[in-house]
Design an enzyme around this catalytic site. Sequence first.
Site, PDB file in Angstrom:
ATOM      1  N   HIS A 130       0.839  -1.200   0.000  1.00 11.43           N
ATOM      2  CA  HIS A 130       0.000   0.000   0.000  1.00 11.43           C
ATOM      3  C   HIS A 130       0.874   1.250   0.000  1.00 11.43           C
ATOM      4  CE1 HIS A 130      -3.448  -2.537   1.197  1.00 11.43           C
ATOM      5  NE2 HIS A 130      -4.196  -1.531   0.757  1.00 11.43           N
TER       6      HIS A 130
ATOM      7  N   LYS B 179      -0.473   4.852   4.469  1.00 12.72           N
ATOM      8  CA  LYS B 179      -1.372   3.935   5.195  1.00 12.72           C
ATOM      9  C   LYS B 179      -0.837   3.662   6.597  1.00 12.72           C
ATOM     10  CE  LYS B 179      -3.975  -0.369   4.721  1.00 12.72           C
ATOM     11  NZ  LYS B 179      -5.237   0.251   5.148  1.00 12.72           N
TER      12      LYS B 179
HETATM   13  P1  NAD Z   1      -7.057   9.899   4.831  1.00 15.61           P
HETATM   14  O1  NAD Z   1      -6.106  10.053   5.973  1.00 15.61           O
HETATM   15  O2  NAD Z   1      -6.673  10.478   3.496  1.00 15.61           O
HETATM   16  O3  NAD Z   1      -8.495  10.492   5.214  1.00 15.61           O
HETATM   17  C1  NAD Z   1      -9.099  10.341   6.469  1.00 15.61           C
HETATM   18  C2  NAD Z   1      -9.980  11.546   6.683  1.00 15.61           C
HETATM   19  O4  NAD Z   1     -10.727  11.343   7.878  1.00 15.61           O
HETATM   20  C3  NAD Z   1      -9.172  12.845   6.848  1.00 15.61           C
HETATM   21  O5  NAD Z   1      -9.704  13.869   6.045  1.00 15.61           O
HETATM   22  C4  NAD Z   1      -9.343  13.158   8.336  1.00 15.61           C
HETATM   23  O6  NAD Z   1      -9.296  14.548   8.613  1.00 15.61           O
HETATM   24  C5  NAD Z   1     -10.745  12.575   8.568  1.00 15.61           C
HETATM   25  N1  NAD Z   1     -11.055  12.412   9.980  1.00 15.61           N
HETATM   26  C6  NAD Z   1     -10.200  12.150  11.021  1.00 15.61           C
HETATM   27  N2  NAD Z   1     -10.860  12.142  12.191  1.00 15.61           N
HETATM   28  C7  NAD Z   1     -12.155  12.387  11.888  1.00 15.61           C
HETATM   29  C8  NAD Z   1     -13.321  12.534  12.680  1.00 15.61           C
HETATM   30  N3  NAD Z   1     -13.285  12.406  14.009  1.00 15.61           N
HETATM   31  N4  NAD Z   1     -14.501  12.800  12.041  1.00 15.61           N
HETATM   32  C9  NAD Z   1     -14.560  12.934  10.697  1.00 15.61           C
HETATM   33  N5  NAD Z   1     -13.465  12.839   9.898  1.00 15.61           N
HETATM   34  C10 NAD Z   1     -12.292  12.559  10.489  1.00 15.61           C
HETATM   35  O7  NAD Z   1      -7.326   8.328   4.693  1.00 15.61           O
HETATM   36  P2  NAD Z   1      -7.937   7.535   3.450  1.00 15.61           P
HETATM   37  O8  NAD Z   1      -6.835   6.973   2.619  1.00 15.61           O
HETATM   38  O9  NAD Z   1      -9.010   8.349   2.795  1.00 15.61           O
HETATM   39  O10 NAD Z   1      -8.577   6.282   4.216  1.00 15.61           O
HETATM   40  C11 NAD Z   1      -9.568   6.475   5.205  1.00 15.61           C
HETATM   41  C12 NAD Z   1      -9.892   5.131   5.834  1.00 15.61           C
HETATM   42  O11 NAD Z   1     -10.490   4.269   4.851  1.00 15.61           O
HETATM   43  C13 NAD Z   1      -8.666   4.365   6.357  1.00 15.61           C
HETATM   44  O12 NAD Z   1      -9.029   3.656   7.522  1.00 15.61           O
HETATM   45  C14 NAD Z   1      -8.334   3.416   5.219  1.00 15.61           C
HETATM   46  O13 NAD Z   1      -7.603   2.299   5.643  1.00 15.61           O
HETATM   47  C15 NAD Z   1      -9.734   3.057   4.793  1.00 15.61           C
HETATM   48  N6  NAD Z   1      -9.885   2.517   3.428  1.00 15.61           N
HETATM   49  C16 NAD Z   1     -10.789   1.509   3.307  1.00 15.61           C
HETATM   50  C17 NAD Z   1     -11.044   0.979   2.052  1.00 15.61           C
HETATM   51  C18 NAD Z   1     -12.105  -0.086   1.939  1.00 15.61           C
HETATM   52  O14 NAD Z   1     -12.405  -0.529   0.810  1.00 15.61           O
HETATM   53  N7  NAD Z   1     -12.723  -0.497   3.048  1.00 15.61           N
HETATM   54  C19 NAD Z   1     -10.379   1.466   0.918  1.00 15.61           C
HETATM   55  C20 NAD Z   1      -9.454   2.518   1.094  1.00 15.61           C
HETATM   56  C21 NAD Z   1      -9.223   3.051   2.369  1.00 15.61           C
END
Ligand code: NAD
Length: 270
Positions: free
Chosen positions: A157, A161
């Site tokens: 990844h 991550k």
């Molecule tokens: P990222 O760090 O780019 O985005 C996370 C966002 O959440 C940020 O904008 C942050 O400010 C916000 N955030 C933090 N605390 C918060 C709160 N209390 N309330 C609301 N928003 C809040 O991360 P990303 O790459 O977009 O990934 C986000 C999550 O999704 C991770 O856990 C990642 O592993 C997961 N993910 C899951 C899949 C899937 O298919 N299930 C795919 C990709 C990513």
Amino acid sequence: MKQRMISIIIVGARGRMGTTLIREVMGSDDLTLGACVDRSGGPGIGQDAGRLAGRPDTGVLVTDELKPRRGSVVVDFSLPKATATNVRACVEHGIPLIIGTTGLSEDDDKLLAEAGESIPVVYAANFSVGITLLLQLAGIAAAALGPQWEAELFELHHRFKRDAPSGTALRIGQAVAEASGRKFSEVALTDRSTLGRPRTSEEIGVFGLRGGDSPGEHTLMFLGEGERIELTHRAGDRAIFARGALRAARWAAAQPPGLYDMFDVLGLAE
Ligand code: NAD
């Protein structure tokens, strides 16, 4: 007849997945952007969601408070520390929840199971259709080959991550373990550096690589005598997860309460 529009509330809106979800919702015919939420005090608060995602203005400004509204579906890809509050808000308002955040605690898992008693919850460590099929193939292969074929898997990844190995890699390992009568927590190995012994046939190695900008690659190997099977999925673009999550949102909007996964959404559940 006019198509019913589903209003999507995106939590984690400023993130990599959040902005991808905004673009996918803006490009769809049957979804509207109901609200966009991100962390209090974060840089995106008060900005137009469309602009944040590199698209024209939508009139929806990013807020720091989740206020679920009837007829909406919440799609949460944020961080584990936000999960409990978001789940409780959806339960309180009776709103379906799609949750993609990975690295959740056991307490969060319990909370999701409880929430499933009153609202539809779809939780998947990976919303891609291809990974959902890989999980099924992993189970079929493990059941057919048995533990004499040693199973190892690795994932790659992007450098940002936080959790490792990925939730998806652990889920694949679990599928292998379950299909071959093993308990994953007893046979999973994520570090061999201090073991100082050869592998056992039962153990399942799960390793995470980090770097670059890959949205996610997973390879599962079954290693036999003189032959090897590899099952690989490569995500080329994180839009696949957003599309899968929005497919789940459309599906969940018409479901009774329950804790579901992508197998249910795709009609693959037994
Ligand atoms: P990222 O760090 O780019 O985005 C996370 C966002 O959440 C940020 O904008 C942050 O400010 C916000 N955030 C933090 N605390 C918060 C709160 N209390 N309330 C609301 N928003 C809040 O991360 P990303 O790459 O977009 O990934 C986000 C999550 O999704 C991770 O856990 C990642 O592993 C997961 N993910 C899951 C899949 C899937 O298919 N299930 C795919 C990709 C990513």
